[in-house]
Design an enzyme around this catalytic site. Structure first.
Site, PDB file in Angstrom:
ATOM      1  N   ASN A  34      70.805  99.976  47.489  1.00  0.00           N
ATOM      2  CA  ASN A  34      71.252 101.199  46.819  1.00  0.00           C
ATOM      3  C   ASN A  34      71.077 102.330  47.841  1.00  0.00           C
ATOM      4  O   ASN A  34      69.975 102.827  48.045  1.00  0.00           O
ATOM      5  CB  ASN A  34      70.409 101.432  45.563  1.00  0.00           C
ATOM      6  CG  ASN A  34      70.902 102.621  44.748  1.00  0.00           C
ATOM      7  OD1 ASN A  34      71.752 103.388  45.211  1.00  0.00           O
ATOM      8  ND2 ASN A  34      70.372 102.777  43.553  1.00  0.00           N
TER       9      ASN A  34
ATOM     10  N   ARG B 191      75.163  98.654  45.503  1.00  0.00           N
ATOM     11  CA  ARG B 191      75.595  99.504  44.411  1.00  0.00           C
ATOM     12  C   ARG B 191      76.600 100.490  45.009  1.00  0.00           C
ATOM     13  O   ARG B 191      76.277 101.214  45.951  1.00  0.00           O
ATOM     14  CB  ARG B 191      74.407 100.270  43.843  1.00  0.00           C
ATOM     15  CG  ARG B 191      74.832 101.259  42.817  1.00  0.00           C
ATOM     16  CD  ARG B 191      73.694 102.107  42.328  1.00  0.00           C
ATOM     17  NE  ARG B 191      74.233 103.069  41.379  1.00  0.00           N
ATOM     18  CZ  ARG B 191      73.677 104.228  41.117  1.00  0.00           C
ATOM     19  NH1 ARG B 191      72.563 104.576  41.706  1.00  0.00           N
ATOM     20  NH2 ARG B 191      74.225 105.049  40.248  1.00  0.00           N
TER      21      ARG B 191
ATOM     22  N   HIS C 246      77.235 104.858  35.487  1.00  0.00           N
ATOM     23  CA  HIS C 246      76.067 104.125  34.945  1.00  0.00           C
ATOM     24  C   HIS C 246      76.468 102.750  34.400  1.00  0.00           C
ATOM     25  O   HIS C 246      75.761 102.170  33.573  1.00  0.00           O
ATOM     26  CB  HIS C 246      75.369 104.913  33.810  1.00  0.00           C
ATOM     27  CG  HIS C 246      74.627 106.116  34.278  1.00  0.00           C
ATOM     28  ND1 HIS C 246      74.572 107.286  33.544  1.00  0.00           N
ATOM     29  CD2 HIS C 246      73.910 106.351  35.405  1.00  0.00           C
ATOM     30  CE1 HIS C 246      73.853 108.186  34.210  1.00  0.00           C
ATOM     31  NE2 HIS C 246      73.453 107.644  35.345  1.00  0.00           N
TER      32      HIS C 246
ATOM     33  N   ARG D  72      72.796 118.923  36.918  1.00  0.00           N
ATOM     34  CA  ARG D  72      74.238 119.070  36.648  1.00  0.00           C
ATOM     35  C   ARG D  72      74.443 119.743  35.296  1.00  0.00           C
ATOM     36  O   ARG D  72      73.700 119.493  34.352  1.00  0.00           O
ATOM     37  CB  ARG D  72      74.935 117.701  36.628  1.00  0.00           C
ATOM     38  CG  ARG D  72      74.851 116.992  37.944  1.00  0.00           C
ATOM     39  CD  ARG D  72      75.443 115.584  37.851  1.00  0.00           C
ATOM     40  NE  ARG D  72      74.685 114.679  38.695  1.00  0.00           N
ATOM     41  CZ  ARG D  72      74.531 113.369  38.471  1.00  0.00           C
ATOM     42  NH1 ARG D  72      75.117 112.793  37.426  1.00  0.00           N
ATOM     43  NH2 ARG D  72      73.814 112.648  39.282  1.00  0.00           N
TER      44      ARG D  72
ATOM     45  N   GLU E 151      69.116  97.663  36.641  1.00  0.00           N
ATOM     46  CA  GLU E 151      70.389  97.696  37.358  1.00  0.00           C
ATOM     47  C   GLU E 151      70.449  96.733  38.541  1.00  0.00           C
ATOM     48  O   GLU E 151      71.463  96.073  38.746  1.00  0.00           O
ATOM     49  CB  GLU E 151      70.649  99.132  37.834  1.00  0.00           C
ATOM     50  CG  GLU E 151      70.960 100.040  36.655  1.00  0.00           C
ATOM     51  CD  GLU E 151      70.738 101.514  36.963  1.00  0.00           C
ATOM     52  OE1 GLU E 151      69.568 101.929  37.031  1.00  0.00           O
ATOM     53  OE2 GLU E 151      71.720 102.237  37.134  1.00  0.00           O
TER      54      GLU E 151
END
Ligand code: ADP
Length: 358
Positions: free
Chosen positions: A6, A60, A148, A206, A341
């Site tokens: 990742n 990823r 996601h 955000r 994940e």
């Protein structure tokens, strides 16, 4: 052994899997530009895994666009596809490409695979993904994608394995980035993030959903690049409450911090309403991610906001971050499932690898 990578712009997270079992992990932070190859070597050394033990690497990748909708071997065409998605994810895809390059430099013959955050939402109907923009603009790839996806796919896998996958599942991935997903029979039908991971819920830094004309005004005042920074890095909980860490907001005890928390929970409830409408009802809610797994205040507020849908939370269970949070009176099941994940990426890559050998 399979290496899961990742890669962020200044960080590298590695996990090593043997089948479904995680055998090692490492994380390198504050990597300078061009330093990913060295960071990769450092990470593997930290994990205690020599590169010669690896039989493949899987990455990823945040954005696969409309074309890359399943985990796959990274061929030159796939690499070009990931590069073509850079304008769609300017903060993420370049870093993911650097990670792929670093592995290629260190182990030129190691097969590499990519797993896309957007892929799980490829099942969303066109009516959910298309913006009402002129045809020319839509053809540029201006549409909703959603993110996601690896986390949501992991939730579906875990609940299915328990025989607990409901028909209509509201999945809440609440971390620094936060989104909701409407999952019907294991397939995404709607999600709160859109063209980019900016849309939907109030997040750490955000803004979440914001009127396009307000974005234009920011761009007019500050220029496009600066407006992008404001929206992505200086907004959200940080802007409202002075921190993007929920623990710090709870501790702060200021009216600003309290408002930031209220904003987060309020908008999660508003968006949850939209997700449930897209599914035509609700059978279960599942929480994952740093906030979803740990913050009972946030979960409690969201769940109380959904009472009108038959959601009844077991308050003591919620306070203990238990795995089952529904009260006996609840018409809707409520669970916490830890984010998984990397294992999801490993399992998906292993399926592709097995297919190649067949
Ligand atoms: P990312 O989206 O970066 O993967 P995570 O899923 O790890 O992030 O979530 C990180 C966020 O989770 C932190 O910013 C913090 O707000 C929240 N968090 C982590 N641990 C806790 C905790 N024990 N209690 C409340 N919030 C927490």
């Amino acid at each position: 052994m399979l290496l899961i990578v990742n890669a962020g712009s200044s960080s590298l997270k590695l996990k090593v899997f043997d089948g479904a079992e995680e055998v090692a992990k490492a994380s390198v932070e504050r990597i300078a530009a061009g330093g990913h190859r060295v960071a990769l070597e450092q990470g593997l050394a930290e994990a205690g895994v020599p590169v010669t033990r690896l039989h493949a690497a899987a990455h990823r990748v945040v954005h696969g666009g409309a074309g890359l909708t399943a985990t796959c071997r990274i061929t030159p065409a796939v690499l070009a596809g990931i590069e073509a998605c850079v304008p769609l994810a300017p903060l993420h895809n370049p870093a993911n490409l650097v990670g792929i390059q670093a592995v290629a430099e260190l182990a030129p013959n190691l097969p590499q695979y990519a797993c896309f955050d957007t892929a799980f939402h490829a099942t969303n109907p066109k009516v959910a993904t298309d913006y009402a923009l002129p045809c020319e603009e839509r053809q540029r790839g201006l549409r909703r994608y959603g993110f996601h996806g690896t986390s949501y796919a992991a939730l579906v896998r875990i609940l299915s394995a328990r025989g607990a996958l409901p028909e209509r599942l509201l999945a809440c991935h609440l971390g620094n980035g936060a989104s909701l997903c409407a999952i019907v029979n294991g397939r995404s039908v709607a999600t709160t993030m859109g063209y980019s991971p900016l849309d939907g819920l109030t997040m750490g830094t955000r803004s979440g959903a914001i009127d396009g004309n307000a974005v234009l005004r920011l761009a007019e005042l500050h220029g496009v690049a600066r407006a992008g920074e404001i929206l992505n890095r200086e907004s959200g909980l940080l802007a409202l409450g002075g921190s993007n860490d929920l623990r710090a907001l709870h501790r702060a005890g200021t009216t600003e911090a309290a408002f930031a928390l209220e904003h987060f929970a309020y908008w999660a409830v508003r968006h949850a309403g939209s997700m449930v409408a897209a599914m035509g009802g609700l059978d279960a809610v599942v929480f994952t991610g740093g906030i979803g797994e740990n913050d009972h205040w946030v979960r409690g507020n969201i769940l109380r906001g959904l009472r009108f849908m038959g959601v009844e939370v077991d308050e003591p269970a919620n306070r203990q971050n238990a795995s089952e949070l529904h009260d006996t009176a609840s018409r809707v099941a409520i669970w916490i499932v830890p984010a998984d994940e990397e294992r999801q990426i490993a399992l998906e890559a292993q399926v592709v690898i097995a297919g190649e050998g067949a």
